[in-house]
Design an enzyme around this catalytic site. Structure first.
Site, PDB file in Angstrom:
ATOM      1  N   ASP A 125       0.691  -1.439  -0.187  1.00 43.44           N
ATOM      2  CA  ASP A 125      -0.431   0.213  -0.137  1.00 43.44           C
ATOM      3  C   ASP A 125       0.803   0.738   0.396  1.00 43.44           C
ATOM      4  O   ASP A 125       0.479   2.039  -0.532  1.00 43.44           O
ATOM      5  CB  ASP A 125      -0.619   0.206   1.275  1.00 43.44           C
ATOM      6  N   ALA A 216      11.411  -5.858   2.071  1.00 36.27           N
ATOM      7  CA  ALA A 216      11.628  -5.881   3.009  1.00 36.27           C
ATOM      8  C   ALA A 216      11.331  -7.205   4.131  1.00 36.27           C
ATOM      9  O   ALA A 216      11.698  -8.157   5.277  1.00 36.27           O
ATOM     10  CB  ALA A 216      10.043  -5.437   3.767  1.00 36.27           C
ATOM     11  N   HIS A 449     -10.018   2.603   6.945  1.00 31.52           N
ATOM     12  CA  HIS A 449      -9.719   1.664   7.740  1.00 31.52           C
ATOM     13  C   HIS A 449      -9.189   1.918   8.807  1.00 31.52           C
ATOM     14  O   HIS A 449      -8.919   1.494  10.265  1.00 31.52           O
ATOM     15  CB  HIS A 449      -8.309   0.416   7.542  1.00 31.52           C
TER      16      HIS A 449
HETATM   17  N1  F0G Z   1       6.846  -2.777   1.283  1.00 31.94           N
HETATM   18  C1  F0G Z   1       6.704  -3.778   1.950  1.00 31.94           C
HETATM   19  C2  F0G Z   1       6.943  -5.488   1.031  1.00 31.94           C
HETATM   20  C3  F0G Z   1       6.011  -3.354   3.573  1.00 31.94           C
HETATM   21  O1  F0G Z   1       5.813  -4.750   3.888  1.00 31.94           O
HETATM   22  C4  F0G Z   1       5.642  -2.729   4.317  1.00 31.94           C
HETATM   23  C5  F0G Z   1       5.560  -2.168   5.134  1.00 31.94           C
HETATM   24  C6  F0G Z   1       6.543  -1.261   3.436  1.00 31.94           C
HETATM   25  C7  F0G Z   1       7.239  -1.650   2.117  1.00 31.94           C
HETATM   26  C8  F0G Z   1       6.278  -0.456   4.338  1.00 31.94           C
HETATM   27  O2  F0G Z   1       7.976   0.158   4.944  1.00 31.94           O
HETATM   28  O3  F0G Z   1       6.312   0.973   6.723  1.00 31.94           O
HETATM   29  O4  F0G Z   1       8.537   1.110   6.955  1.00 31.94           O
HETATM   30  O5  F0G Z   1       7.403   2.167   6.230  1.00 31.94           O
HETATM   31  N2  F0G Z   1       5.202  -3.193   5.745  1.00 31.94           N
HETATM   32  C9  F0G Z   1       3.839  -3.028   7.077  1.00 31.94           C
HETATM   33  C10 F0G Z   1       3.141  -4.421   7.601  1.00 31.94           C
HETATM   34  C11 F0G Z   1       3.553  -1.924   7.781  1.00 31.94           C
HETATM   35  O6  F0G Z   1       2.157  -4.397   8.156  1.00 31.94           O
HETATM   36  O7  F0G Z   1       3.182  -4.916   5.936  1.00 31.94           O
HETATM   37  P1  F0G Z   1       7.588   1.088   6.752  1.00 31.94           P
END
Ligand code: F0G
Length: 465
Positions: A125, A216, A449
């Protein structure tokens, strides 16, 4: 019985958690307007909202924290962090930032012109949001297996034919970069195969388009390659990571996941002129390039965490624990997205609660039930999060699926706590016909949400009368 290796660590420090009485839970979720993001964390027994920033640190990470050099420029902490990132990913430049979405913002600010297309196996997102914010067009190109019931070990792959077609249709100049999200979070935390990375990289090379990873969960992805992709069974995890990253031009990372840290992120890349432009902007919005919005101690924690996460024993336990969790929920009668991903289990609330229509948010009904029944917090990933409203008719346009994501923080919960979730799930399945949907009584224009207020459907009717 799913194979479950036992924990490759022991517990040195504990954090007490409390399961409130059922009536108290019912009262608190009502006061939070049936929005789990509005609950105080102290109201929760087991928190599966996210695996991001919620890891338990190791004794070595806590020790490294004391070595933090808080100098504004040229801190030793940065040198240790930089050395680790270069050793793992073998790129020339490393730009720290405080979390993943800043890495995205910096990259798209420099690389994207309005109207250009950004293909991704599936945008997370914030990635999607940051592309849109710069006037770009995010294009998801998941492989055909991604949304089918077919058993496939690498459902996170990109559809390479669709990528070639997009470049042919729009022209190379309209596609400034290609992104691969590893693992593919928004497609159920599914891994990407080395084969697919190689195929995507070849297409990018052929057209001279840079390939970047959103990495990530790169270590979890490498574990899946070792376990499930032919030819990699006897490779070290670090060698698989090196091979994966030899195919790309750089990466953006939210280090709050496989960095085993509570905060942090970075960009790593080879292109010197891009590096210069990124750091110029970073100084304006995030901080000097040797700390990038982080404390020196955070950089030291990451320098240790990024190496620890490559441990085979750690990853073997981690992925098996997610499998074990999936098995416990399946046995309780919860329909799941199969196979489970690397960091979370996705429950198919649409299939469990077919009588609750999408516009009454079956995923939210199930997520609330987990809290009321067991003090467990998860997150709806369905029409509450992704649904839109038809501007002409006012009708709800539902999300593709009505899911509840139950993410497992790293090194935090034990299998007896997972067994407890199974007992709660079983009680919910037995009484599922009593669950009600929800109506929104307040919502914001974007990302509703997080802040929406809801009411159970019948109460809503009563309060209107
Ligand atoms: N890319 C991916 C694949 C992620 O899952 C997330 C964050 C981000 C970028 C953004 O990173 O939160 O450090 O700014 N995912 C979390 C989740 C929030 O709950 O899946 P961030």
């Amino acid at each position: 019985m799913t194979r479950q290796p036992s924990e490759p660590y022991r517990i040195k420090s504990v954090e007490p958690i409390t399961l409130l009485a059922p009536e108290e839970r019912a009262e608190r979720i009502k006061r939070a307007h049936y929005n789990l993001f509005k609950l105080d964390a102290a109201s929760i027994y087991l928190d599966l909202l996210t695996d991001s920033g919620t890891s338990a640190m190791s004794n070595r990470q806590w020790a490294a924290l004391m070595l933090g050099d808080e100098s504004y420029a040229g801190a030793e902490s940065f040198r240790r962090f930089e050395e680790t990132v270069k050793e793992l990913f073998a790129k020339r430049f490393v730009i720290p930032c405080h979390q993943g979405r800043v890495a995205e913002n910096l990259m798209f600010s420099i690389l994207l012109e309005p109207g250009q297309f950004v293909p991704n196996n599936t945008h997370f997102d914030t990635t999607r949001g940051n592309v849109l914010h710069k006037g770009g067009v995010p294009v998801d190109l998941p492989c055909a297996a991604a949304h089918s019931d077919e058993a496939h070990p690498f459902k996170g792959d990109m559809d390479v034919d669709a990528l070639s077609k997009l470049i042919a249709d729009q022209g190379r100049d309209m596609v400034p970069m290609v992104i691969m999200t590893i693992t593919n979070n928004s497609a159920g935390g599914q891994p990407v195969s080395m084969r697919n990375l190689k195929d995507v990289a070849a297409i990018c090379r052929e057209h001279g388009i840079p390939l970047y990873y959103d990495c990530a969960r790169f270590a979890e992805n490498a574990y899946f390659i070792k376990r499930d992709e032919a030819g990699y069974g006897d490779w070290e995890i670090a060698a698989i990571v090196a091979e994966m990253f030899s195919l790309c031009d750089g990466a953006m990372m939210s280090a709050k996941k496989d960095g085993l840290a509570n905060m942090g992120g970075f960009i790593t890349l080879n292109d010197e002129s891009l590096y210069r432009r990124l750091t110029e902007l970073e100084i304006l919005i995030e901080g000097f390039p040797t700390y990038g919005g982080l404390a020196g101690r955070d950089l030291d924690i990451l320098a240790v965490g990024l190496r620890e996460v490559l441990s085979y024993d750690y990853l073997d336990f981690r992925i098996a624990q997610v499998d074990y969790f999936a098995n416990v929920l399946r046995t309780a009668g919860m329909p799941l997205v199969e196979p489970p991903g690397g960091h979370a289990v996705f429950v198919d609330a649409g299939r469990l609660l077919p009588d609750i229509p999408a516009e009454q948010f079956p995923g939210q009904a199930l997520a609330i039930a987990f809290y009321v029944e067991g003090g467990i917090r998860a997150v709806e990933i369905g029409t509450l999060m992704f649904g839109t409203t038809d501007p002409d008719t006012g009708a709800t346009i539902p999300a593709r699926q009505e899911l509840v994501r139950m993410a497992l923080p790293r090194r935090v919960y034990t299998n007896s706590q997972i067994d407890y979730i199974g007992e709660v799930a079983e009680r919910i399945v037995q009484t599922k016909d009593s669950l009600r949907g929800f109506d929104i009584v307040y919502q914001s224009q974007f990302l509703r949400h997080f802040t929406a207020d809801l009411l159970p459907v019948e109460e809503q009717k009563l309060s209107v009368r």
